[in-house]
Design a protein around this motif. Structure first.
Motif, short mmCIF file in Angstrom:
data_model
loop_
_atom_site.label_atom_id
_atom_site.label_comp_id
_atom_site.label_asym_id
_atom_site.label_seq_id
_atom_site.Cartn_x
_atom_site.Cartn_y
_atom_site.Cartn_z
N GLU A 4 0.80 -1.22 0.00
CA GLU A 4 0.00 0.00 0.00
C GLU A 4 0.84 1.28 0.00
N THR A 5 0.33 2.27 -0.71
CA THR A 5 0.93 3.60 -0.69
C THR A 5 -0.07 4.55 -0.06
N ASP A 6 0.18 5.84 -0.19
CA ASP A 6 -0.75 6.82 0.36
C ASP A 6 -1.95 7.08 -0.54
N VAL A 7 -1.96 6.46 -1.72
CA VAL A 7 -3.07 6.64 -2.64
C VAL A 7 -4.27 5.86 -2.12
N PRO A 8 -5.48 6.44 -2.11
CA PRO A 8 -6.65 5.73 -1.60
C PRO A 8 -6.85 4.39 -2.30
N ALA A 9 -7.20 3.38 -1.49
CA ALA A 9 -7.37 2.04 -2.05
C ALA A 9 -8.47 2.00 -3.09
N GLY A 10 -9.48 2.86 -2.91
CA GLY A 10 -10.60 2.84 -3.84
C GLY A 10 -10.20 3.15 -5.27
N GLU A 11 -9.08 3.84 -5.45
CA GLU A 11 -8.63 4.17 -6.80
C GLU A 11 -7.77 3.06 -7.40
N LEU A 12 -7.39 2.08 -6.59
CA LEU A 12 -6.55 0.97 -7.03
C LEU A 12 -5.26 1.46 -7.67
N ALA A 13 -4.79 2.62 -7.28
CA ALA A 13 -3.53 3.15 -7.80
C ALA A 13 -2.40 2.70 -6.88
N ILE A 14 -2.35 1.39 -6.66
CA ILE A 14 -1.35 0.82 -5.76
C ILE A 14 -0.73 -0.40 -6.43
N GLU A 15 0.50 -0.65 -6.10
CA GLU A 15 1.15 -1.85 -6.59
C GLU A 15 0.72 -3.03 -5.74
N PRO A 16 0.35 -4.14 -6.35
CA PRO A 16 -0.04 -5.30 -5.53
C PRO A 16 1.16 -5.91 -4.84
N PHE A 17 0.92 -6.42 -3.66
CA PHE A 17 1.92 -7.22 -2.97
C PHE A 17 1.97 -8.57 -3.69
N VAL A 18 3.14 -8.96 -4.12
CA VAL A 18 3.28 -10.16 -4.95
C VAL A 18 3.50 -11.39 -4.09
N LEU A 312 -13.35 -2.91 5.24
CA LEU A 312 -12.99 -3.98 6.17
C LEU A 312 -11.77 -3.53 6.97
N GLY A 313 -11.93 -3.47 8.28
CA GLY A 313 -10.83 -3.05 9.13
C GLY A 313 -10.31 -1.67 8.80
N GLY A 314 -11.20 -0.79 8.31
CA GLY A 314 -10.80 0.56 7.96
C GLY A 314 -10.22 0.71 6.57
N VAL A 315 -10.14 -0.40 5.81
CA VAL A 315 -9.61 -0.36 4.45
C VAL A 315 -10.77 -0.40 3.46
N GLU A 316 -10.81 0.59 2.55
CA GLU A 316 -11.87 0.64 1.55
C GLU A 316 -11.50 -0.25 0.37
N ILE A 317 -12.43 -1.12 -0.01
CA ILE A 317 -12.24 -2.02 -1.14
C ILE A 317 -13.34 -1.70 -2.17
N PRO A 318 -12.98 -1.39 -3.40
CA PRO A 318 -13.98 -1.00 -4.40
C PRO A 318 -14.92 -2.15 -4.76
N ALA A 319 -15.97 -1.81 -5.48
CA ALA A 319 -16.87 -2.82 -6.04
C ALA A 319 -16.14 -3.58 -7.16
N GLY A 320 -16.59 -4.80 -7.43
CA GLY A 320 -16.04 -5.57 -8.53
C GLY A 320 -14.65 -6.10 -8.28
N GLN A 321 -14.35 -6.43 -7.03
CA GLN A 321 -13.03 -6.95 -6.67
C GLN A 321 -13.14 -8.38 -6.15
N ARG A 322 -12.14 -9.19 -6.51
CA ARG A 322 -12.04 -10.52 -5.90
C ARG A 322 -11.52 -10.36 -4.48
N LEU A 323 -12.06 -11.18 -3.59
CA LEU A 323 -11.67 -11.09 -2.19
C LEU A 323 -11.44 -12.50 -1.65
N LEU A 324 -10.30 -12.70 -1.02
CA LEU A 324 -9.92 -13.99 -0.47
C LEU A 324 -9.72 -13.84 1.03
N VAL A 325 -10.57 -14.49 1.80
CA VAL A 325 -10.45 -14.46 3.26
C VAL A 325 -9.52 -15.58 3.69
#
Length: 414
Positions: A4-18, A312-325
């Motif tokens: 994660e960077t300082d860019v809001p998660a909702g914009e998905l302007a972040i590099e994924p953790f590989v 979830l836990g204060g982290v915003e996740i946009p619509a249309g995303q895969r989520l793995l618990v």
């Protein structure tokens, strides 16, 4: 690896953790690193797809309970997520879409109610003595080879749950070799897509014929109960029955195979725990619960999809995303469990998430607990001195969903 960077998660302007292939062998190193950064993480999975991985206990429970997070493969959230990174293979085959696993309420509620009625049948309640008989027979077959190295996964942890689920569903004894071959192909990481697809088709054709046979001549088994189970005149359709039996046959025994083998892996490396259990068999249920928490046989839940933006836990996740618990990560969350990376038979908090949470909690959890407990008790009674085969290393399967070993090489007697 960046996250994660300082860019809001909702914009998905972040590099994924590989998550690299090493994740399969050492997942908790990655979980600990991610958890230190927050409860929800945009990641690239080893298969190349992207999505959100939930690693904290409270965030995991919240995700399981959030009605805005869907399991339906044809939902708008799923279509958007799968189209976004080419992960549409999971949705292939209408049969999978018919599984209870991939329904939301109210459709899921209807299917779950019918299955619950069948799982409360006498065939399930009175299964303990038969599981013991099957376990003892398999262990007796090992006696001649007890002083040489052998694969306990192949000769005990796999065949016992397979025999149990086949007897429970009423699969004729003569057909069980075919069932084992199909199942082995389906869960193998080494098989081609074509081979697995062929196994699925043969499996489904067999289940179709078996259902017809049980309709003609019902028996005292779970499949006959599923066929006759009803609620206010409702019944499972033929298509729903096929999907349900397929799910129970594959998922119903796969989890228990891993529960048994993961437990034995712990016993091979923790002699204090093994000694305690050998001397106090009444502690086996406590051990089973710790195995479920410490090395969950289902490490991550199957994919979910956000239909609207969720937090979830204060982290915003946009619509249309895969989520793995990740149940495996949540169950070693130090904010919930003290000293989480240690097997503790005296642990008071047994509220792990190994079987999920909420409406999709595993319907077969009581059976898995019973079967795992009996399997381990009988194994320790017969072979209290079992050891890892000399020079052997335990290698974990490459799977995002299950946590299981490729083989379990042991020597049962010195």
């Amino acid at each position: 690896m960046v996250h994660e960077t300082d860019v809001p998660a909702g914009e998905l302007a972040i590099e994924p953790f590989v998550l690299t292939d090493d994740f399969y062998q050492h997942p908790h190193a990655a979980y600990d690193l991610l958890r230190a950064r927050g409860p929800a993480h945009f990641v690239r999975f080893p298969d190349g797809g992207t999505g959100w991985l939930i690693t904290d206990y409270e965030a995991a429970k919240a995700a399981f309970l959030d009605s805005a997070i869907s399991k339906v493969l044809t939902s708008e959230g799923a279509r958007t997520a799968l189209a976004g990174d080419g992960a549409g293979a999971q949705a292939a085959g209408a049969m999978f879409g018919d599984m209870m696993l991939f329904y939301d309420p109210p459709e899921h509620t209807r299917l779950r109610t019918l299955v619950n009625r069948a799982f409360s049948s006498r065939a399930v309640r009175e299964l303990a003595s038969r599981i013991t008989e099957l376990a003892d027979a398999l262990l007796a077959d090992l006696a001649a080879d007890a002083a040489v190295d052998q694969d306990l996964l192949d000769r005990y942890a796999f065949p016992l749950p397979m025999l149990v689920i086949c007897e429970l569903l009423g699969v004729p004894h003569a057909d069980r070799d075919d069932f084992r071959a199909w199942s082995t192909t389906l869960v193998s990481n080494d098989e081609t897509v074509e081979a697995r697809g062929g196994a699925v088709q043969r499996f489904l054709a067999y289940i179709d014929q078996l259902i017809d046979a049980k309709r003609e001549e019902p028996a005292d088994d779970l499949l006959s109960e599923l066929i006759s189970a009803g609620e206010d005149g409702d019944r499972l359709s033929h298509r729903e029955l096929i999907s349900m039996v397929f799910l129970l046959l594959v998922a119903g025994f796969e989890t228990t195979v891993n529960l048994i083998s993961n437990a034995v892996a712990i016993l091979l490396t923790d002699k204090d725990v093994r000694t305690t259990l050998a001397e106090n068999s009444d502690r086996v249920p406590d051990f089973v619960e710790e195995v479920l928490r410490y090395e969950s046989p289902a490490s991550e839940a199957t994919f979910r999809y956000t239909t609207v933006p969720v937090t979830l836990g204060g982290v915003e996740i946009p619509a249309g995303q895969r989520l793995l618990v990740s149940m495996a990560a949540a169950d070693r969350d130090p904010a919930r469990f003290a000293d989480p990376h240690r097997v503790d038979l005296d642990r008071v908090d047994k509220n792990h998430l190994a079987f999920g949470h909420g409406v999709h909690r595993c319907v077969g959890a009581p059976l898995a607990r019973m079967e795992g407990g009996i399997a381990l008790s009988r194994l320790l009674a017969a072979y209290p001195d079992l050891e890892l085969a000399a020079g052997a290393e335990l290698v974990w399967r490459k799977s995002l969903i299950v946590r299981g070993l490729i083989a379990l090489p042991v020597r049962l007697r010195p």
